[in-house]
Design a protein around this motif. Structure first.
Motif, PDB file in Angstrom:
ATOM      1  N   PRO A  38       0.825  -1.208   0.000  1.00  0.00           N
ATOM      2  CA  PRO A  38       0.000   0.000   0.000  1.00  0.00           C
ATOM      3  C   PRO A  38       0.864   1.264   0.000  1.00  0.00           C
ATOM      4  CG  PRO A  38      -0.774  -1.567   1.651  1.00  0.00           C
ATOM      5  CD  PRO A  38       0.555  -2.063   1.174  1.00  0.00           C
ATOM      6  N   VAL A  39       0.401   2.269  -0.694  1.00  0.00           N
ATOM      7  CA  VAL A  39       1.045   3.581  -0.692  1.00  0.00           C
ATOM      8  C   VAL A  39       0.334   4.446   0.329  1.00  0.00           C
ATOM      9  CG1 VAL A  39       1.512   5.663  -2.043  1.00  0.00           C
ATOM     10  CG2 VAL A  39       1.702   3.410  -3.105  1.00  0.00           C
ATOM     11  N   LYS A  40       1.089   5.126   1.169  1.00  0.00           N
ATOM     12  CA  LYS A  40       0.503   6.070   2.116  1.00  0.00           C
ATOM     13  C   LYS A  40       0.646   7.482   1.569  1.00  0.00           C
ATOM     14  CE  LYS A  40       2.570   5.199   6.019  1.00  0.00           C
ATOM     15  NZ  LYS A  40       2.838   5.286   7.479  1.00  0.00           N
ATOM     16  N   LEU A  41      -0.461   8.207   1.522  1.00  0.00           N
ATOM     17  CA  LEU A  41      -0.467   9.595   1.089  1.00  0.00           C
ATOM     18  C   LEU A  41      -0.831  10.446   2.296  1.00  0.00           C
ATOM     19  CD1 LEU A  41      -0.251  11.677  -1.183  1.00  0.00           C
ATOM     20  CD2 LEU A  41      -2.656  11.281  -1.690  1.00  0.00           C
ATOM     21  N   LEU A  42       0.158  11.127   2.866  1.00  0.00           N
ATOM     22  CA  LEU A  42      -0.062  11.910   4.072  1.00  0.00           C
ATOM     23  C   LEU A  42      -0.550  13.309   3.739  1.00  0.00           C
ATOM     24  CD1 LEU A  42       1.525   9.528   5.286  1.00  0.00           C
ATOM     25  CD2 LEU A  42       2.641  11.176   6.815  1.00  0.00           C
ATOM     26  N   VAL A  43      -1.533  13.752   4.515  1.00  0.00           N
ATOM     27  CA  VAL A  43      -2.114  15.084   4.377  1.00  0.00           C
ATOM     28  C   VAL A  43      -1.943  15.809   5.708  1.00  0.00           C
ATOM     29  CG1 VAL A  43      -4.202  16.404   3.890  1.00  0.00           C
ATOM     30  CG2 VAL A  43      -3.798  14.246   2.702  1.00  0.00           C
ATOM     31  N   GLY A  44      -1.434  17.027   5.652  1.00  0.00           N
ATOM     32  CA  GLY A  44      -1.116  17.753   6.879  1.00  0.00           C
ATOM     33  C   GLY A  44      -2.264  18.528   7.495  1.00  0.00           C
ATOM     34  N   SER A  61      -6.763  18.443   8.586  1.00  0.00           N
ATOM     35  CA  SER A  61      -7.861  17.568   8.952  1.00  0.00           C
ATOM     36  C   SER A  61      -8.732  17.238   7.746  1.00  0.00           C
ATOM     37  CB  SER A  61      -8.712  18.217  10.049  1.00  0.00           C
ATOM     38  OG  SER A  61      -9.195  19.480   9.626  1.00  0.00           O
ATOM     39  N   ALA A  62      -9.517  16.193   7.872  1.00  0.00           N
ATOM     40  CA  ALA A  62     -10.375  15.735   6.782  1.00  0.00           C
ATOM     41  C   ALA A  62     -11.469  16.757   6.470  1.00  0.00           C
ATOM     42  CB  ALA A  62     -11.011  14.398   7.147  1.00  0.00           C
ATOM     43  N   GLY A  63     -11.835  16.847   5.194  1.00  0.00           N
ATOM     44  CA  GLY A  63     -12.943  17.687   4.791  1.00  0.00           C
ATOM     45  C   GLY A  63     -12.568  19.029   4.209  1.00  0.00           C
ATOM     46  N   GLY A  64     -11.321  19.440   4.358  1.00  0.00           N
ATOM     47  CA  GLY A  64     -10.868  20.713   3.823  1.00  0.00           C
ATOM     48  C   GLY A  64     -10.469  20.606   2.364  1.00  0.00           C
ATOM     49  N   GLY A  65     -10.012  21.725   1.803  1.00  0.00           N
ATOM     50  CA  GLY A  65      -9.657  21.747   0.400  1.00  0.00           C
ATOM     51  C   GLY A  65      -8.500  20.839   0.054  1.00  0.00           C
ATOM     52  N   VAL A  66      -7.440  20.854   0.875  1.00  0.00           N
ATOM     53  CA  VAL A  66      -6.269  20.015   0.596  1.00  0.00           C
ATOM     54  C   VAL A  66      -6.641  18.544   0.706  1.00  0.00           C
ATOM     55  CG1 VAL A  66      -3.935  19.413   1.354  1.00  0.00           C
ATOM     56  CG2 VAL A  66      -4.669  21.803   1.360  1.00  0.00           C
ATOM     57  N   ASP A  67      -7.403  18.188   1.747  1.00  0.00           N
ATOM     58  CA  ASP A  67      -7.808  16.798   1.939  1.00  0.00           C
ATOM     59  C   ASP A  67      -8.690  16.316   0.795  1.00  0.00           C
ATOM     60  OD1 ASP A  67      -8.284  14.358   3.757  1.00  0.00           O
ATOM     61  OD2 ASP A  67     -10.323  15.088   3.382  1.00  0.00           O
ATOM     62  N   THR A  68      -9.623  17.149   0.360  1.00  0.00           N
ATOM     63  CA  THR A  68     -10.515  16.779  -0.741  1.00  0.00           C
ATOM     64  C   THR A  68      -9.726  16.489  -2.007  1.00  0.00           C
ATOM     65  OG1 THR A  68     -12.308  18.120   0.177  1.00  0.00           O
ATOM     66  CG2 THR A  68     -12.457  17.538  -2.159  1.00  0.00           C
ATOM     67  N   ALA A  69      -8.778  17.381  -2.332  1.00  0.00           N
ATOM     68  CA  ALA A  69      -7.952  17.176  -3.521  1.00  0.00           C
ATOM     69  C   ALA A  69      -7.092  15.926  -3.383  1.00  0.00           C
ATOM     70  CB  ALA A  69      -7.073  18.398  -3.761  1.00  0.00           C
ATOM     71  N   ALA A  70      -6.559  15.698  -2.192  1.00  0.00           N
ATOM     72  CA  ALA A  70      -5.701  14.530  -1.970  1.00  0.00           C
ATOM     73  C   ALA A  70      -6.448  13.237  -2.215  1.00  0.00           C
ATOM     74  CB  ALA A  70      -5.144  14.560  -0.548  1.00  0.00           C
ATOM     75  N   ARG A  71      -7.696  13.170  -1.800  1.00  0.00           N
ATOM     76  CA  ARG A  71      -8.466  11.935  -1.967  1.00  0.00           C
ATOM     77  C   ARG A  71      -8.808  11.670  -3.434  1.00  0.00           C
ATOM     78  NH1 ARG A  71      -9.702   9.847   2.941  1.00  0.00           N
ATOM     79  NH2 ARG A  71      -9.200  11.256   4.672  1.00  0.00           N
ATOM     80  N   LEU A  72      -9.014  12.724  -4.192  1.00  0.00           N
ATOM     81  CA  LEU A  72      -9.230  12.552  -5.627  1.00  0.00           C
ATOM     82  C   LEU A  72      -7.959  12.042  -6.307  1.00  0.00           C
ATOM     83  CD1 LEU A  72     -11.255  15.811  -6.398  1.00  0.00           C
ATOM     84  CD2 LEU A  72     -12.138  13.464  -6.316  1.00  0.00           C
ATOM     85  N   VAL A  73      -6.824  12.624  -5.920  1.00  0.00           N
ATOM     86  CA  VAL A  73      -5.542  12.202  -6.484  1.00  0.00           C
ATOM     87  C   VAL A  73      -5.219  10.765  -6.080  1.00  0.00           C
ATOM     88  CG1 VAL A  73      -3.048  12.594  -6.420  1.00  0.00           C
ATOM     89  CG2 VAL A  73      -4.606  14.524  -6.653  1.00  0.00           C
TER      90      VAL A  73
END
Length: 216
Positions: free
Chosen positions: A30-36, A38-50
């Motif tokens: 598995p690849v881990k994609l870390l987001v700095g 919390s969930a639900g924000g703009g960065v998190d939303t984009a990260a989940r699409l990517v």
């Protein structure tokens, strides 16, 4: 309950390996994609699409892991310390560079500790206030802040984040003394802003969009 104004300030997000010289990893790892943030924000939303696209392209599971705090420096530090095997990625915004400059220290080097992979997205910054607020414009906010030094509050995604720096620039140019209320992510900040717990806030459009669409 929000009403908002959006400007063309942009935040660049990049996806990077934890260290230079990443090696080809096993296809079933598995690849881990870390987001700095919390969930639900703009960065998190984009990260989940990517993450979905990475998983489809590589035919490997990709796990998005939120490690909010310190304006994304906690996540950046974790990735910088990870093995350079291609299994750990950082979904990084401008805060990974600006936050260390703001606080004066960090455990990683924003350039040398990472290998950039790709530019991902741009997001406009939104200045918003609770819908019940008497502040109808930026001029109203400036006038109120000048009349009440240190009392008019604004939310951001953390010390040294682009959101924080945008309001500090406004404060500097307009001669204001605003009260900064940092959060660990845009979604939490937007929720408190909608509830009237802070007077204003700078966020990505993605974080405030649900409140705007629901006319709350």
């Amino acid at each position: 309950m929000l009403k908002a104004r959006t400007r063309t300030l942009v935040s660049l997000a990049i996806c990077g390996f934890g260290a230079t010289g990443a090696a080809q990893a096993a296809s079933d790892t598995p690849v881990k994609l870390l987001v700095g943030f919390s969930a639900g924000g703009g960065v998190d939303t984009a990260a989940r699409l990517v993450a979905q696209e990475i998983s489809s392209t590589l035919d490997r599971p990709v796990i998005v892991e939120n490690r909010p705090g310190a304006s994304s420096m906690i996540a950046a530090d974790a990735v910088a310390r990870s093995a350079p095997d291609g299994n750990t990625l950082l979904f990084a915004g401008t805060a990974m560079i600006t936050a260390p400059l703001a606080v004066g220290e960090s455990s990683y080097h924003p350039v040398e500790s990472f290998s950039p992979v790709a530019g991902v997205s741009r997001s406009g910054l939104t200045l918003a206030v609770p819908i019940e607020s008497e502040l109808q414009s930026v001029s109203d906010l400036i006038t109120e802040a000048r009349a009440k030094p240190g009392e008019v509050s604004y939310a951001s995604t953390g010390v040294g984040s682009l959101h924080h720096l945008a309001m500090e620039r406004l404060s500097q140019e307009a001669g204001l003394d605003l009260l900064h209320v940092p959060y660990k992510g845009g979604s939490r900040a937007a929720n408190d802003l909608a509830a009237g717990m802070v007077d204003s806030g700078v966020s990505s459009l993605a974080a405030v969009k649900p409140h705007l669409e629901a006319e709350r």
